[in-house]
Design a protein around this motif. Structure first.
Motif, mmCIF file in Angstrom:
data_model
loop_
_atom_site.group_PDB
_atom_site.id
_atom_site.type_symbol
_atom_site.label_atom_id
_atom_site.label_comp_id
_atom_site.label_asym_id
_atom_site.label_seq_id
_atom_site.Cartn_x
_atom_site.Cartn_y
_atom_site.Cartn_z
ATOM 1 N N ARG A 15 15.022 2.844 -3.274
ATOM 2 C CA ARG A 15 14.651 3.859 -4.265
ATOM 3 C C ARG A 15 14.682 5.268 -3.681
ATOM 4 O O ARG A 15 14.551 6.242 -4.411
ATOM 5 C CB ARG A 15 13.256 3.567 -4.829
ATOM 6 C CG ARG A 15 13.155 2.244 -5.566
ATOM 7 C CD ARG A 15 12.078 2.260 -6.629
ATOM 8 N NE ARG A 15 10.745 2.490 -6.093
ATOM 9 C CZ ARG A 15 9.886 1.513 -5.828
ATOM 10 N NH1 ARG A 15 10.227 0.236 -6.008
ATOM 11 N NH2 ARG A 15 8.692 1.782 -5.369
ATOM 12 N N SER A 16 14.855 5.361 -2.367
ATOM 13 C CA SER A 16 14.908 6.672 -1.710
ATOM 14 C C SER A 16 16.279 7.304 -1.902
ATOM 15 O O SER A 16 17.304 6.609 -1.925
ATOM 16 C CB SER A 16 14.620 6.520 -0.213
ATOM 17 O OG SER A 16 14.857 7.723 0.479
ATOM 18 N N ALA A 17 16.292 8.620 -2.021
ATOM 19 C CA ALA A 17 17.570 9.337 -2.122
ATOM 20 C C ALA A 17 18.313 9.322 -0.799
ATOM 21 O O ALA A 17 19.537 9.506 -0.770
ATOM 22 C CB ALA A 17 17.323 10.774 -2.575
ATOM 23 N N HIS A 18 17.599 9.109 0.279
ATOM 24 C CA HIS A 18 18.226 9.165 1.602
ATOM 25 C C HIS A 18 17.505 8.203 2.548
ATOM 26 O O HIS A 18 16.698 8.610 3.373
ATOM 27 C CB HIS A 18 18.178 10.591 2.139
ATOM 28 C CG HIS A 18 18.673 10.748 3.540
ATOM 29 N ND1 HIS A 18 19.769 10.063 4.027
ATOM 30 C CD2 HIS A 18 18.209 11.497 4.572
ATOM 31 C CE1 HIS A 18 19.958 10.392 5.289
ATOM 32 N NE2 HIS A 18 19.016 11.251 5.647
ATOM 33 N N PRO A 19 17.774 6.887 2.427
ATOM 34 C CA PRO A 19 17.073 5.899 3.255
ATOM 35 C C PRO A 19 17.589 5.858 4.690
ATOM 36 O O PRO A 19 18.798 5.867 4.930
ATOM 37 C CB PRO A 19 17.354 4.584 2.530
ATOM 38 C CG PRO A 19 18.651 4.813 1.823
ATOM 39 C CD PRO A 19 18.695 6.263 1.464
ATOM 40 N N VAL A 20 16.648 5.807 5.613
ATOM 41 C CA VAL A 20 16.964 5.808 7.045
ATOM 42 C C VAL A 20 16.162 4.711 7.739
ATOM 43 O O VAL A 20 14.970 4.543 7.466
ATOM 44 C CB VAL A 20 16.623 7.176 7.681
ATOM 45 C CG1 VAL A 20 16.762 7.123 9.202
ATOM 46 C CG2 VAL A 20 17.508 8.279 7.102
ATOM 47 N N VAL A 21 16.808 3.988 8.628
ATOM 48 C CA VAL A 21 16.133 2.993 9.465
ATOM 49 C C VAL A 21 16.517 3.256 10.917
ATOM 50 O O VAL A 21 17.696 3.440 11.231
ATOM 51 C CB VAL A 21 16.533 1.545 9.079
ATOM 52 C CG1 VAL A 21 15.836 0.537 10.001
ATOM 53 C CG2 VAL A 21 16.193 1.267 7.622
ATOM 54 N N THR A 74 0.817 -1.225 0.000
ATOM 55 C CA THR A 74 0.000 0.000 0.000
ATOM 56 C C THR A 74 0.846 1.269 0.000
ATOM 57 O O THR A 74 0.308 2.357 -0.160
ATOM 58 C CB THR A 74 -0.932 0.042 1.234
ATOM 59 O OG1 THR A 74 -0.147 0.251 2.428
ATOM 60 C CG2 THR A 74 -1.724 -1.251 1.362
ATOM 61 N N LEU A 75 2.158 1.139 0.209
ATOM 62 C CA LEU A 75 3.015 2.323 0.317
ATOM 63 C C LEU A 75 3.544 2.727 -1.056
ATOM 64 O O LEU A 75 4.129 1.901 -1.761
ATOM 65 C CB LEU A 75 4.196 2.058 1.250
ATOM 66 C CG LEU A 75 3.899 1.673 2.695
ATOM 67 C CD1 LEU A 75 5.204 1.566 3.478
ATOM 68 C CD2 LEU A 75 2.978 2.674 3.356
ATOM 69 N N PRO A 76 3.389 3.993 -1.426
ATOM 70 C CA PRO A 76 3.902 4.436 -2.718
ATOM 71 C C PRO A 76 5.410 4.611 -2.725
ATOM 72 O O PRO A 76 6.084 4.358 -3.726
ATOM 73 C CB PRO A 76 3.202 5.777 -2.937
ATOM 74 C CG PRO A 76 2.956 6.290 -1.541
ATOM 75 C CD PRO A 76 2.669 5.070 -0.715
ATOM 76 N N GLU A 77 5.946 5.049 -1.612
ATOM 77 C CA GLU A 77 7.375 5.305 -1.446
ATOM 78 C C GLU A 77 7.717 5.099 0.021
ATOM 79 O O GLU A 77 6.837 4.985 0.862
ATOM 80 C CB GLU A 77 7.740 6.744 -1.837
ATOM 81 C CG GLU A 77 7.429 7.144 -3.267
ATOM 82 C CD GLU A 77 7.691 8.621 -3.486
ATOM 83 O OE1 GLU A 77 8.877 9.012 -3.517
ATOM 84 O OE2 GLU A 77 6.715 9.370 -3.609
ATOM 85 N N LEU A 78 9.009 5.110 0.332
ATOM 86 C CA LEU A 78 9.435 5.041 1.725
ATOM 87 C C LEU A 78 10.839 5.606 1.855
ATOM 88 O O LEU A 78 11.728 5.238 1.091
ATOM 89 C CB LEU A 78 9.406 3.601 2.247
ATOM 90 C CG LEU A 78 9.673 3.429 3.751
ATOM 91 C CD1 LEU A 78 8.570 4.091 4.566
ATOM 92 C CD2 LEU A 78 9.802 1.963 4.121
ATOM 93 N N ASP A 79 10.995 6.516 2.800
ATOM 94 C CA ASP A 79 12.311 7.103 3.078
ATOM 95 C C ASP A 79 12.835 6.729 4.447
ATOM 96 O O ASP A 79 14.039 6.581 4.637
ATOM 97 C CB ASP A 79 12.229 8.636 2.989
ATOM 98 C CG ASP A 79 11.744 9.112 1.637
ATOM 99 O OD1 ASP A 79 12.465 8.897 0.644
ATOM 100 O OD2 ASP A 79 10.631 9.677 1.563
ATOM 101 N N VAL A 80 11.925 6.607 5.416
ATOM 102 C CA VAL A 80 12.329 6.343 6.801
ATOM 103 C C VAL A 80 11.482 5.207 7.360
ATOM 104 O O VAL A 80 10.245 5.227 7.257
ATOM 105 C CB VAL A 80 12.147 7.595 7.689
ATOM 106 C CG1 VAL A 80 12.539 7.279 9.138
ATOM 107 C CG2 VAL A 80 12.973 8.764 7.151
#
Length: 226
Positions: A117-123, A65-71
């Motif tokens: 696909r994120s420019a700046h992925p954070v976990v 269901t998520l279109p994108e994800l960065d964090v």
């Protein structure tokens, strides 16, 4: 726009993390097992998503269901039912690890395609000082009196997972946070910190820039040294 998913976001630390990241401008997806418990998160402006970290099908459906994800904030956790050695069993360990450790793996693995696909992925993995051996063995620390084996062992595993994920994914910023002794349902609200103080480290790590720390363990005062 920064897209953020928080697991276990219907109450307590997860809900406060959602509030603060929404205030910081994030679009927050609030993951929770039962959407009927999502009124507080909805009122904050979060987008609710059904997500049970112990159920692979639920995890996969949530990410569809998520279109994108960065964090990604892996906040969901359980205390368990074993609080000493006399009541300890393999089943008690397995139950806690299924949520606190395997849940982090299920969610993180499912999140990787979007995060890549994120420019700046954070976990951010919400761990605990109870999983830090130095704290457990230091008299005077809040963690020292804690006798529970499953919870402590699970949070130690979360810290190790964090370090290993960070080494494997150098383009990501992946860290673990220690909320500290915060007043929540876990401790019958006996903690001496507010939920805002208890989310300081998690929020700070969720907001790190591309040159920020990775593979570290932080509390609200900064990095916890080995």
């Amino acid at each position: 726009m920064t897209i953020t998913l928080i697991t276990g976001a219907n109450k307590s630390l997860g809900l406060e993390t959602a509030r603060r990241l929404i205030d910081a401008g994030h679009t927050v997806y609030a993951g929770m097992r039962d959407l009927a418990n999502g009124d507080a998160a909805r009122e904050l402006g979060a987008r609710l998503v059904q997500l049970d970290v112990t159920d692979q099908a639920s995890v996969e459906a949530a990410f569809a269901t998520l279109p994108e994800l960065d964090v990604l904030v892996n906040n969901a956790g359980v205390l368990g039912t074993s609080f000493g050695v006399d009541d300890l069993s393999a089943e008690a360990m397995q139950s806690v690890f299924d949520t606190n450790v395997l849940g982090v793996v299920r969610v993180t693995q499912a999140a990787l395609p979007l995060l890549r696909r994120s420019a700046h992925p954070v976990v951010v993995n919400v761990a605990s000082g109870v999983g830090w051996p130095r704290f457990l063995s230091t008299e005077g620390r809040d963690e020292f009196p804690v006798p529970s084996v499953p919870y402590a062992a699970s949070k130690a595993a979360v810290i190790a997972l964090t370090v290993q994920y960070a080494k494997n994914l150098p383009a990501f910023r992946i860290n673990a946070s220690d909320p500290g002794y915060t007043a929540t349902d876990f401790n019958r609200h006996s903690g001496h910190q507010t939920v805002t103080e208890g989310t300081d480290a998690t929020v700070a790590l969720a907001l790190v820039g591309p040159d920020g720390p990775t593979g570290e363990f932080h509390d609200r005062l900064g990095r916890i040294e080995y």
